[in-house]
Design a protein around this motif. Structure first.
Motif, PDB file in Angstrom:
ATOM      1  N   ARG A 162       0.949  -1.164  -0.040  1.00  0.00           N
ATOM      2  CA  ARG A 162      -0.038  -0.105  -0.135  1.00  0.00           C
ATOM      3  C   ARG A 162       0.741   1.297   0.197  1.00  0.00           C
ATOM      4  NH1 ARG A 162      -5.417  -0.785   3.936  1.00  0.00           N
ATOM      5  NH2 ARG A 162      -5.665  -2.682   3.126  1.00  0.00           N
ATOM      6  N   GLN A 163       1.916   1.239   0.848  1.00  0.00           N
ATOM      7  CA  GLN A 163       2.917   2.344   0.779  1.00  0.00           C
ATOM      8  C   GLN A 163       3.417   2.736  -0.640  1.00  0.00           C
ATOM      9  OE1 GLN A 163       2.168   4.350   3.026  1.00  0.00           O
ATOM     10  NE2 GLN A 163       4.090   4.789   4.248  1.00  0.00           N
ATOM     11  N   ARG A 164       3.792   1.544  -1.048  1.00  0.00           N
ATOM     12  CA  ARG A 164       4.503   1.580  -2.625  1.00  0.00           C
ATOM     13  C   ARG A 164       3.551   2.109  -3.494  1.00  0.00           C
ATOM     14  NH1 ARG A 164       6.624  -4.226  -2.196  1.00  0.00           N
ATOM     15  NH2 ARG A 164       6.039  -4.013  -4.375  1.00  0.00           N
ATOM     16  N   ALA A 165       2.069   1.762  -3.404  1.00  0.00           N
ATOM     17  CA  ALA A 165       1.021   2.246  -4.283  1.00  0.00           C
ATOM     18  C   ALA A 165       0.983   3.708  -3.998  1.00  0.00           C
ATOM     19  CB  ALA A 165      -0.266   1.464  -4.004  1.00  0.00           C
ATOM     20  N   LEU A 166       0.921   4.094  -2.980  1.00  0.00           N
ATOM     21  CA  LEU A 166       0.638   5.639  -2.680  1.00  0.00           C
ATOM     22  C   LEU A 166       2.029   6.413  -3.061  1.00  0.00           C
ATOM     23  CD1 LEU A 166      -1.010   5.541   1.060  1.00  0.00           C
ATOM     24  CD2 LEU A 166      -2.108   5.842  -1.307  1.00  0.00           C
ATOM     25  N   ILE A 167       2.861   5.844  -2.973  1.00  0.00           N
ATOM     26  CA  ILE A 167       4.247   6.639  -3.560  1.00  0.00           C
ATOM     27  C   ILE A 167       4.182   6.735  -5.065  1.00  0.00           C
ATOM     28  CG2 ILE A 167       6.624   6.228  -3.990  1.00  0.00           C
ATOM     29  CD1 ILE A 167       7.140   5.292  -1.175  1.00  0.00           C
ATOM     30  N   ALA A 168       3.482   5.470  -5.648  1.00  0.00           N
ATOM     31  CA  ALA A 168       3.515   5.501  -6.949  1.00  0.00           C
ATOM     32  C   ALA A 168       2.273   6.613  -7.561  1.00  0.00           C
ATOM     33  CB  ALA A 168       2.761   4.045  -7.642  1.00  0.00           C
ATOM     34  N   LEU A 169       1.348   6.807  -6.756  1.00  0.00           N
ATOM     35  CA  LEU A 169       0.444   7.940  -7.017  1.00  0.00           C
ATOM     36  C   LEU A 169       1.049   9.132  -6.876  1.00  0.00           C
ATOM     37  CD1 LEU A 169      -3.003   8.200  -4.904  1.00  0.00           C
ATOM     38  CD2 LEU A 169      -1.692  10.282  -5.506  1.00  0.00           C
ATOM     39  N   ALA A 170       1.903   9.511  -6.083  1.00  0.00           N
ATOM     40  CA  ALA A 170       2.712  10.556  -6.025  1.00  0.00           C
ATOM     41  C   ALA A 170       3.779  10.887  -7.057  1.00  0.00           C
ATOM     42  CB  ALA A 170       3.653  10.607  -4.619  1.00  0.00           C
ATOM     43  N   LEU A 171       4.266   9.494  -7.749  1.00  0.00           N
ATOM     44  CA  LEU A 171       5.055   9.761  -8.737  1.00  0.00           C
ATOM     45  C   LEU A 171       4.115  10.125 -10.014  1.00  0.00           C
ATOM     46  CD1 LEU A 171       7.254   6.542  -8.782  1.00  0.00           C
ATOM     47  CD2 LEU A 171       7.988   8.994  -8.274  1.00  0.00           C
ATOM     48  N   ALA A 172       2.978   9.620 -10.265  1.00  0.00           N
ATOM     49  CA  ALA A 172       2.057   9.829 -11.336  1.00  0.00           C
ATOM     50  C   ALA A 172       1.863  11.323 -11.237  1.00  0.00           C
ATOM     51  CB  ALA A 172       0.773   9.165 -11.296  1.00  0.00           C
ATOM     52  N   GLN A 173       1.949  12.083 -10.183  1.00  0.00           N
ATOM     53  CA  GLN A 173       1.588  13.609 -10.306  1.00  0.00           C
ATOM     54  C   GLN A 173       2.835  14.533 -11.104  1.00  0.00           C
ATOM     55  OE1 GLN A 173       0.017  13.844  -5.840  1.00  0.00           O
ATOM     56  NE2 GLN A 173       0.416  15.631  -6.605  1.00  0.00           N
ATOM     57  N   GLU A 174       3.960  13.741 -11.227  1.00  0.00           N
ATOM     58  CA  GLU A 174       5.046  14.385 -11.976  1.00  0.00           C
ATOM     59  C   GLU A 174       5.316  15.613 -11.548  1.00  0.00           C
ATOM     60  OE1 GLU A 174       4.060  14.206 -16.225  1.00  0.00           O
ATOM     61  OE2 GLU A 174       5.789  12.691 -16.352  1.00  0.00           O
ATOM     62  N   THR A 175       5.759  15.769 -10.216  1.00  0.00           N
ATOM     63  CA  THR A 175       5.966  17.024  -9.321  1.00  0.00           C
ATOM     64  C   THR A 175       7.585  17.157  -9.121  1.00  0.00           C
ATOM     65  OG1 THR A 175       5.537  16.084  -7.129  1.00  0.00           O
ATOM     66  CG2 THR A 175       3.916  17.014  -8.300  1.00  0.00           C
ATOM     67  N   ARG A 176       8.059  18.298  -8.634  1.00  0.00           N
ATOM     68  CA  ARG A 176       9.530  18.466  -8.394  1.00  0.00           C
ATOM     69  C   ARG A 176       9.821  18.179  -6.998  1.00  0.00           C
ATOM     70  NH1 ARG A 176      11.212  23.583 -11.911  1.00  0.00           N
ATOM     71  NH2 ARG A 176      10.368  22.898 -13.979  1.00  0.00           N
ATOM     72  N   VAL A 177       8.812  18.000  -6.314  1.00  0.00           N
ATOM     73  CA  VAL A 177       8.828  17.985  -4.754  1.00  0.00           C
ATOM     74  C   VAL A 177       8.020  16.594  -4.043  1.00  0.00           C
ATOM     75  CG1 VAL A 177       8.859  19.172  -2.386  1.00  0.00           C
ATOM     76  CG2 VAL A 177       9.553  20.551  -4.365  1.00  0.00           C
ATOM     77  N   LEU A 178       8.609  15.882  -3.172  1.00  0.00           N
ATOM     78  CA  LEU A 178       7.930  14.979  -2.702  1.00  0.00           C
ATOM     79  C   LEU A 178       8.050  15.154  -1.296  1.00  0.00           C
ATOM     80  CD1 LEU A 178       6.418  12.038  -2.925  1.00  0.00           C
ATOM     81  CD2 LEU A 178       8.675  11.016  -3.178  1.00  0.00           C
ATOM     82  N   VAL A 179       6.748  14.803  -0.528  1.00  0.00           N
ATOM     83  CA  VAL A 179       6.513  14.944   0.874  1.00  0.00           C
ATOM     84  C   VAL A 179       6.038  13.872   1.372  1.00  0.00           C
ATOM     85  CG1 VAL A 179       5.515  16.497   2.769  1.00  0.00           C
ATOM     86  CG2 VAL A 179       6.492  17.608   0.752  1.00  0.00           C
ATOM     87  N   LEU A 180       6.723  13.294   2.300  1.00  0.00           N
ATOM     88  CA  LEU A 180       5.988  11.780   3.095  1.00  0.00           C
ATOM     89  C   LEU A 180       6.131  12.209   4.305  1.00  0.00           C
ATOM     90  CD1 LEU A 180       8.709  11.266   0.841  1.00  0.00           C
ATOM     91  CD2 LEU A 180       7.172   9.239   0.665  1.00  0.00           C
ATOM     92  N   ASP A 181       5.181  11.526   5.189  1.00  0.00           N
ATOM     93  CA  ASP A 181       4.894  11.715   6.407  1.00  0.00           C
ATOM     94  C   ASP A 181       4.848  10.293   7.224  1.00  0.00           C
ATOM     95  OD1 ASP A 181       4.323  12.512   9.174  1.00  0.00           O
ATOM     96  OD2 ASP A 181       2.446  13.410   8.683  1.00  0.00           O
ATOM     97  N   GLU A 182       5.941  10.051   7.743  1.00  0.00           N
ATOM     98  CA  GLU A 182       6.306   8.747   8.104  1.00  0.00           C
ATOM     99  C   GLU A 182       5.902   7.619   7.318  1.00  0.00           C
ATOM    100  OE1 GLU A 182       4.743   8.271  12.273  1.00  0.00           O
ATOM    101  OE2 GLU A 182       5.369  10.227  12.928  1.00  0.00           O
ATOM    102  N   PRO A 183       6.655   7.440   6.082  1.00  0.00           N
ATOM    103  CA  PRO A 183       6.374   6.434   4.975  1.00  0.00           C
ATOM    104  C   PRO A 183       6.729   5.040   5.462  1.00  0.00           C
ATOM    105  CG  PRO A 183       8.448   7.623   4.509  1.00  0.00           C
ATOM    106  CD  PRO A 183       7.803   8.322   5.582  1.00  0.00           C
ATOM    107  N   THR A 184       7.415   4.873   6.457  1.00  0.00           N
ATOM    108  CA  THR A 184       7.885   3.561   7.058  1.00  0.00           C
ATOM    109  C   THR A 184       7.235   3.001   8.430  1.00  0.00           C
ATOM    110  OG1 THR A 184       9.626   4.457   8.225  1.00  0.00           O
ATOM    111  CG2 THR A 184      10.073   3.552   6.094  1.00  0.00           C
ATOM    112  N   ASN A 185       6.183   3.900   8.800  1.00  0.00           N
ATOM    113  CA  ASN A 185       5.436   3.592  10.113  1.00  0.00           C
ATOM    114  C   ASN A 185       4.625   2.273   9.931  1.00  0.00           C
ATOM    115  OD1 ASN A 185       4.704   4.149  12.773  1.00  0.00           O
ATOM    116  ND2 ASN A 185       3.087   5.298  12.166  1.00  0.00           N
ATOM    117  N   HIS A 186       4.937   1.514  10.862  1.00  0.00           N
ATOM    118  CA  HIS A 186       4.304   0.002  11.115  1.00  0.00           C
ATOM    119  C   HIS A 186       4.517  -1.038   9.974  1.00  0.00           C
ATOM    120  CE1 HIS A 186       1.477   2.145  13.692  1.00  0.00           C
ATOM    121  NE2 HIS A 186       0.868   2.821  12.834  1.00  0.00           N
TER     122      HIS A 186
END
Length: 275
Positions: A162-186
């Motif tokens: 699920r975390q990888r899928a949400l990162i893929a969602l962020a990638l699909a935005q094609e933005t220059r900046v990535l912000v992640l809030d505790e992506p490795t939690n749990h």
């Protein structure tokens, strides 16, 4: 801006290059209580900046100010030279992608469709997906090794997937900046490292809130140590994550080994300070 090392692999184009992020006297108060106080950051293009600090130190609140979820009581956030207060939320979403700590449970929706949400900021209402959108979505899934699961339902995935899928969602935005809030939690240790390896390989300007100091020191080239909404120290990991700083902020004693060649820290927690 220096784009020389900030390109995506494959089909991602120059608009995926990095961008500087800056905050100036950024503050946020709720009911008179200071949650974030006078934060001044300058994050260079391509930096991976780790926000660390104990629970309640202001990490998530600072991130929410940076991606315009909260409006600051004082101060400003700049993406490149643009003040985000002058940008619409949609305009911000074309420049900055966010993987929040919690996202509503996505039921009865495929992984492909979750990632396709990342194309929304680039579209007008009711615009259909184009062939270019399809290519970007598949490339985003490939980047996080989820192509095989594209037609699976999102809520059937493991926590790491699920975390990888949400990162893929962020990638699909094609933005220059990535912000992640505790992506490795749990996540278990293997999935924690996999997520951080993906983030490292993206070569984007990245701001990530983390609890694990060893993982933060390994993958972030800069660390911002927060306590009670203020910056205690910031800079290279070995200069910020010192025995003294960790003892004073976290209230624990540690031993620290530094691999001088790799410039990686190994922080061993010895016990509660004073006991």
């Amino acid at each position: 801006e220096d784009h020389s090392f900030c390109y995506f692999y494959g089909r991602f184009r120059k608009k995926g290059a990095c961008m500087k992020v800056k905050t100036r006297n950024l503050s946020w108060r709720v009911g008179g209580k200071k949650i974030v106080e006078r934060i001044n950051l300058e994050i260079d293009s391509g930096d991976i900046v780790g926000l660390v600090g104990p629970n309640g130190s202001g990490k998530s609140s600072l991130l929410r100010l940076i991606y315009k979820y909260y409006q600051p009581s004082e101060g400003s956030v700049f993406l490149g030279r643009e003040d985000i207060s002058l940008l619409s939320q949609k305009e911000v979403a074309t420049k900055m992608a966010v993987v929040p700590q919690e996202r509503g449970i996505l039921q009865e929706i495929t992984v492909y469709d979750v990632v396709a949400m990342g194309r929304t900021p680039h579209k007008r209402l009711f615009d259909p997906d184009t062939e270019e959108d399809h290519k970007i979505i598949l490339e985003s899934l490939r980047k996080v090794d989820l192509l095989r699961q594209a037609n699976w339902l999102f809520d059937t995935l493991s926590g790491g997937e699920r975390q990888r899928a949400l990162i893929a969602l962020a990638l699909a935005q094609e933005t220059r900046v990535l912000v992640l809030d505790e992506p490795t939690n749990h996540l278990d240790p293997l999935h924690q490292l996999q997520i951080m390896e993906i983030i490292k390989e993206l070569k984007r300007t990245t701001i990530v809130a983390m609890h694990d100091l060893n993982i933060a020191s390994r993958y972030c080239n800069k660390i911002v140590l927060l306590d009670k909404g203020k910056i205690v120290a910031m800079g290279e990991p070995e200069k910020v994550l010192t025995k003294k700083n960790i003892r004073e902020v976290y209230g624990v004693n540690v031993d620290i080994d530094i691999d001088k060649k790799e410039r990686k820290l190994n922080i061993v927690f010895l016990g509660i300070n004073g006991k």
